[in-house]
Design a protein around this motif. Structure first.
Motif, PDB file in Angstrom:
ATOM      1  N   TYR A  40      44.690  46.901  50.657  1.00 29.79           N
ATOM      2  CA  TYR A  40      44.032  45.862  49.863  1.00 29.79           C
ATOM      3  C   TYR A  40      45.089  45.005  49.172  1.00 29.79           C
ATOM      4  O   TYR A  40      46.065  45.536  48.635  1.00 29.79           O
ATOM      5  CB  TYR A  40      43.142  46.536  48.821  1.00 29.79           C
ATOM      6  CG  TYR A  40      42.363  45.628  47.912  1.00 29.79           C
ATOM      7  CD1 TYR A  40      41.677  44.519  48.394  1.00 29.79           C
ATOM      8  CD2 TYR A  40      42.262  45.911  46.538  1.00 29.79           C
ATOM      9  CE1 TYR A  40      40.934  43.721  47.548  1.00 29.79           C
ATOM     10  CE2 TYR A  40      41.509  45.123  45.687  1.00 29.79           C
ATOM     11  CZ  TYR A  40      40.844  44.029  46.195  1.00 29.79           C
ATOM     12  OH  TYR A  40      40.100  43.235  45.353  1.00 29.79           O
ATOM     13  N   ALA A  41      44.898  43.696  49.210  1.00 31.50           N
ATOM     14  CA  ALA A  41      45.751  42.791  48.442  1.00 31.50           C
ATOM     15  C   ALA A  41      44.991  42.385  47.184  1.00 31.50           C
ATOM     16  O   ALA A  41      43.989  41.669  47.257  1.00 31.50           O
ATOM     17  CB  ALA A  41      46.121  41.560  49.279  1.00 31.50           C
ATOM     18  N   LEU A  42      45.445  42.840  46.048  1.00 30.78           N
ATOM     19  CA  LEU A  42      44.758  42.616  44.781  1.00 30.78           C
ATOM     20  C   LEU A  42      45.107  41.246  44.220  1.00 30.78           C
ATOM     21  O   LEU A  42      46.272  40.880  44.112  1.00 30.78           O
ATOM     22  CB  LEU A  42      45.142  43.704  43.775  1.00 30.78           C
ATOM     23  CG  LEU A  42      44.491  43.598  42.394  1.00 30.78           C
ATOM     24  CD1 LEU A  42      43.008  43.923  42.484  1.00 30.78           C
ATOM     25  CD2 LEU A  42      45.189  44.521  41.401  1.00 30.78           C
ATOM     26  N   SER A  43      44.096  40.505  43.811  1.00 30.24           N
ATOM     27  CA  SER A  43      44.290  39.154  43.278  1.00 30.24           C
ATOM     28  C   SER A  43      44.789  39.173  41.835  1.00 30.24           C
ATOM     29  O   SER A  43      44.467  40.080  41.062  1.00 30.24           O
ATOM     30  CB  SER A  43      42.958  38.392  43.347  1.00 30.24           C
ATOM     31  OG  SER A  43      43.027  37.168  42.640  1.00 30.24           O
ATOM     32  N   THR A  44      45.549  38.159  41.478  1.00 31.84           N
ATOM     33  CA  THR A  44      45.933  37.960  40.081  1.00 31.84           C
ATOM     34  C   THR A  44      44.700  37.888  39.197  1.00 31.84           C
ATOM     35  O   THR A  44      44.680  38.408  38.085  1.00 31.84           O
ATOM     36  CB  THR A  44      46.744  36.655  39.921  1.00 31.84           C
ATOM     37  OG1 THR A  44      47.944  36.749  40.683  1.00 31.84           O
ATOM     38  CG2 THR A  44      47.093  36.396  38.465  1.00 31.84           C
ATOM     39  N   THR A  45      43.637  37.233  39.698  1.00 31.17           N
ATOM     40  CA  THR A  45      42.413  37.045  38.914  1.00 31.17           C
ATOM     41  C   THR A  45      41.367  38.115  39.246  1.00 31.17           C
ATOM     42  O   THR A  45      40.171  37.826  39.335  1.00 31.17           O
ATOM     43  CB  THR A  45      41.839  35.633  39.141  1.00 31.17           C
ATOM     44  OG1 THR A  45      41.624  35.432  40.553  1.00 31.17           O
ATOM     45  CG2 THR A  45      42.787  34.567  38.624  1.00 31.17           C
ATOM     46  N   SER A 105      42.245  45.553  36.276  1.00 32.97           N
ATOM     47  CA  SER A 105      43.682  45.331  36.164  1.00 32.97           C
ATOM     48  C   SER A 105      44.428  45.976  37.315  1.00 32.97           C
ATOM     49  O   SER A 105      43.934  46.901  37.973  1.00 32.97           O
ATOM     50  CB  SER A 105      44.203  45.886  34.839  1.00 32.97           C
ATOM     51  OG  SER A 105      44.241  47.302  34.865  1.00 32.97           O
ATOM     52  N   LEU A 106      45.632  45.496  37.552  1.00 32.12           N
ATOM     53  CA  LEU A 106      46.455  46.054  38.628  1.00 32.12           C
ATOM     54  C   LEU A 106      46.755  47.528  38.380  1.00 32.12           C
ATOM     55  O   LEU A 106      46.885  48.313  39.326  1.00 32.12           O
ATOM     56  CB  LEU A 106      47.728  45.236  38.794  1.00 32.12           C
ATOM     57  CG  LEU A 106      48.716  45.107  37.626  1.00 32.12           C
ATOM     58  CD1 LEU A 106      49.775  46.208  37.685  1.00 32.12           C
ATOM     59  CD2 LEU A 106      49.395  43.736  37.656  1.00 32.12           C
ATOM     60  N   GLU A 107      46.845  47.937  37.111  1.00 36.92           N
ATOM     61  CA  GLU A 107      47.065  49.352  36.816  1.00 36.92           C
ATOM     62  C   GLU A 107      45.808  50.177  37.118  1.00 36.92           C
ATOM     63  O   GLU A 107      45.900  51.294  37.643  1.00 36.92           O
ATOM     64  CB  GLU A 107      47.459  49.536  35.348  1.00 36.92           C
ATOM     65  CG  GLU A 107      48.843  49.019  34.997  1.00 36.92           C
ATOM     66  CD  GLU A 107      48.848  47.541  34.589  1.00 36.92           C
ATOM     67  OE1 GLU A 107      49.913  47.019  34.225  1.00 36.92           O
ATOM     68  OE2 GLU A 107      47.762  46.923  34.643  1.00 36.92           O
ATOM     69  N   ALA A 138      36.338  38.828  35.358  1.00 42.68           N
ATOM     70  CA  ALA A 138      37.725  38.638  35.803  1.00 42.68           C
ATOM     71  C   ALA A 138      38.615  38.609  34.579  1.00 42.68           C
ATOM     72  O   ALA A 138      38.148  38.705  33.441  1.00 42.68           O
ATOM     73  CB  ALA A 138      37.871  37.352  36.610  1.00 42.68           C
ATOM     74  N   GLY A 139      39.896  38.455  34.825  1.00 43.99           N
ATOM     75  CA  GLY A 139      40.826  38.273  33.719  1.00 43.99           C
ATOM     76  C   GLY A 139      41.523  39.522  33.258  1.00 43.99           C
ATOM     77  O   GLY A 139      42.241  39.499  32.261  1.00 43.99           O
ATOM     78  N   GLY A 177      35.214  40.768  30.314  1.00 46.49           N
ATOM     79  CA  GLY A 177      33.984  40.069  30.000  1.00 46.49           C
ATOM     80  C   GLY A 177      34.105  38.567  30.163  1.00 46.49           C
ATOM     81  O   GLY A 177      35.159  38.031  30.501  1.00 46.49           O
ATOM     82  N   VAL A 178      32.999  37.861  29.901  1.00 42.42           N
ATOM     83  CA  VAL A 178      32.985  36.410  30.096  1.00 42.42           C
ATOM     84  C   VAL A 178      33.983  35.722  29.179  1.00 42.42           C
ATOM     85  O   VAL A 178      34.732  34.840  29.591  1.00 42.42           O
ATOM     86  CB  VAL A 178      31.561  35.864  29.862  1.00 42.42           C
ATOM     87  CG1 VAL A 178      31.570  34.342  29.911  1.00 42.42           C
ATOM     88  CG2 VAL A 178      30.604  36.423  30.909  1.00 42.42           C
ATOM     89  N   ARG A 179      34.019  36.129  27.906  1.00 36.58           N
ATOM     90  CA  ARG A 179      34.949  35.499  26.967  1.00 36.58           C
ATOM     91  C   ARG A 179      36.398  35.710  27.412  1.00 36.58           C
ATOM     92  O   ARG A 179      37.216  34.793  27.393  1.00 36.58           O
ATOM     93  CB  ARG A 179      34.752  36.068  25.563  1.00 36.58           C
ATOM     94  CG  ARG A 179      35.701  35.474  24.531  1.00 36.58           C
ATOM     95  CD  ARG A 179      35.419  36.044  23.143  1.00 36.58           C
ATOM     96  NE  ARG A 179      34.055  35.739  22.725  1.00 36.58           N
ATOM     97  CZ  ARG A 179      33.537  36.179  21.565  1.00 36.58           C
ATOM     98  NH1 ARG A 179      34.268  36.945  20.749  1.00 36.58           N
ATOM     99  NH2 ARG A 179      32.295  35.864  21.241  1.00 36.58           N
ATOM    100  N   GLU A 180      36.695  36.932  27.837  1.00 39.15           N
ATOM    101  CA  GLU A 180      38.047  37.227  28.306  1.00 39.15           C
ATOM    102  C   GLU A 180      38.355  36.495  29.611  1.00 39.15           C
ATOM    103  O   GLU A 180      39.499  36.102  29.865  1.00 39.15           O
ATOM    104  CB  GLU A 180      38.206  38.727  28.497  1.00 39.15           C
ATOM    105  CG  GLU A 180      38.177  39.546  27.208  1.00 39.15           C
ATOM    106  CD  GLU A 180      36.766  39.813  26.729  1.00 39.15           C
ATOM    107  OE1 GLU A 180      36.604  40.338  25.615  1.00 39.15           O
ATOM    108  OE2 GLU A 180      35.819  39.495  27.471  1.00 39.15           O
TER     109      GLU A 180
END
Length: 400
Positions: free
Chosen positions: A116-121, A125-127, A215-216, A224-227
């Motif tokens: 899997y190639a994980l997106s920045t967005t 989280s990547l961790e 995302a985020g 969440g949406v705010r984040e």
């Protein structure tokens, strides 16, 4: 029934035997606003359509009575061993399709013997994704030379990622008119009619409200949406910049100790320059037709790029793959492997991890069947002799 540890008691809710079947089923499960994000493209969606239809421009050339009863689909791409030449592409905001999206995707990839190639967005989280995995996967990053890019590379390395896909075709977000018309954004623009459409998808709405995984997670403070709003602002300010140039890529090459691939290449001269700068490979991609419209489909430019750099770097194709025959065509034209984005997202929408495993199983079965009918034992044996351009101007050219 497919291998790789698939749950024997589980069946897709409908009779789903093709990627297109999963596409239609996914459309029914997602609110219109989310669906246009998943399946839409830029401007008139010209390139989006061509990515798919351009495969019709190639014919496969089978040999008969070759005596092959065992076929080898395994390969190595991006420095990673794969059981078949298909990887999961980086797709942002996967939590919009299914709240557990990135975790489901990485687990499904491993069950299918791929990566899997994980997106920045990403929505996780990547961790978190690395913690859910038992094998090494890929991290995708937008280019940048500031603290955000440096920190993400440091975190990715610490989490065990050793291959980096640097996506360079998003200096600004593409003009996705379908999303704009339906109010798709972060946050979304809600109207009574759109809210009613959400209400018609109660399972999706419940999961979204309960889990808050949009995302985020990599550049914000949560999912969440705010984040998510915060993360989009940070990414656009720090990573998606039109002023970035080849010197910035050279800086990233110096900072990253592992394998680095340039994603978003459509020209042979750009591919050559990337390899000259020390990239280990390139990903031929037009961002799934979501960025600049009226650029060529990726399968059309693949042969020229493979001819230019394939002898000294790896070439991966991204865009338009929906069938095992598409994979075979791409490999014959010089790709080491392909990335699939929308197909696995369709699987997520329908069945989560199990849906992704099934989509990958469909592609695997189709690749193996295509090899059998072509008379080819090993995907590594595919070359230009196995394809030819379709629709020649004179019928006599059909004679082999």
């Amino acid at each position: 029934m497919h291998a790789f540890g698939f749950d024997l008691h589980w069946r897709a809710p409908e009779r789903l035997i093709t990627v297109e079947d999963y596409r239609r089923a996914a459309r029914r499960r997602l609110p219109s606003m989310v669906w246009t994000y998943v399946d839409g493209g830029a401007d008139d969606r010209h390139t989006l359509g061509l990515n798919r239809s351009a495969f019709d421009g190639w014919w496969l050339r089978p040999s008969v009575l070759t005596g092959h009863d065992v076929h080898r689909l395994g390969t190595t791409a991006a420095g990673l061993e794969l059981s078949m030449p298909v990887m999961l592409a980086p797709t942002g905001f996967t939590g919009l399709t299914r709240w557990s999206g990135d975790l489901d995707a990485v687990r499904a990839a491993e069950r299918a013997g791929t990566r899997y190639a994980l997106s920045t967005t990403s929505s996780w989280s990547l961790e978190e994704v690395a913690g859910a995995a038992s094998r090494e996967h890929v991290f995708q990053l937008y280019p940048g030379t500031g603290g955000v890019a440096a920190d993400l590379m440091r975190r990715a390395w610490s989490a065990g990622y050793r291959t980096l896909f640097v996506t360079v075709d998003v200096p600004v977000k593409g003009n996705r008119e379908g999303e704009r018309k339906l109010g798709m954004g972060i946050p979304p623009a809600l109207t009574p009619r759109r809210a009613l459409n959400f209400a018609r998808h109660p399972r999706w709405t419940y999961d979204m409200l309960r889990h808050q995984r949009v995302a985020g997670a990599n550049v914000g403070t949560g999912g969440g949406v705010r984040e998510a709003v915060e993360s989009v602002e940070i990414a656009e300010r720090e990573l998606m910049q039109s002023r970035l140039d080849w010197d910035d890529l050279a800086w990233m090459r110096e900072q990253w100790r592992g394998r680095l691939y340039l994603k978003g290449v459509l020209r042979a001269d750009d591919a050559t320059r990337a390899v000259d700068l020390g990239c280990d490979g390139v990903v031929v991609s037009n961002h799934g037709g979501r960025q600049l419209d009226h650029v060529p489909p990726t399968i059309a430019v693949l042969p020229g790029i493979a001819d230019a750099v394939g002898h000294r770097a790896e070439v991966i194709l991204d865009g338009g793959v929906r069938r095992g025959t598409d994979v075979v065509t791409a490999l014959a034209l010089g790709a080491r492997a392909v990335l699939v984005g929308r197909p696995y997202v369709y699987g997520l929408a329908v069945g989560g991890e199990r849906g992704v495993v099934d989509v990958l199983g469909i592609l695997r079965d189709e690749i193996e069947r295509a090899l059998t009918l072509l008379g080819v034992r090993d995907v590594a044996d595919l070359d230009r002799s196995h394809v030819r351009r379709a629709d020649p101007p004179h019928h006599e050219e059909l004679v082999p």
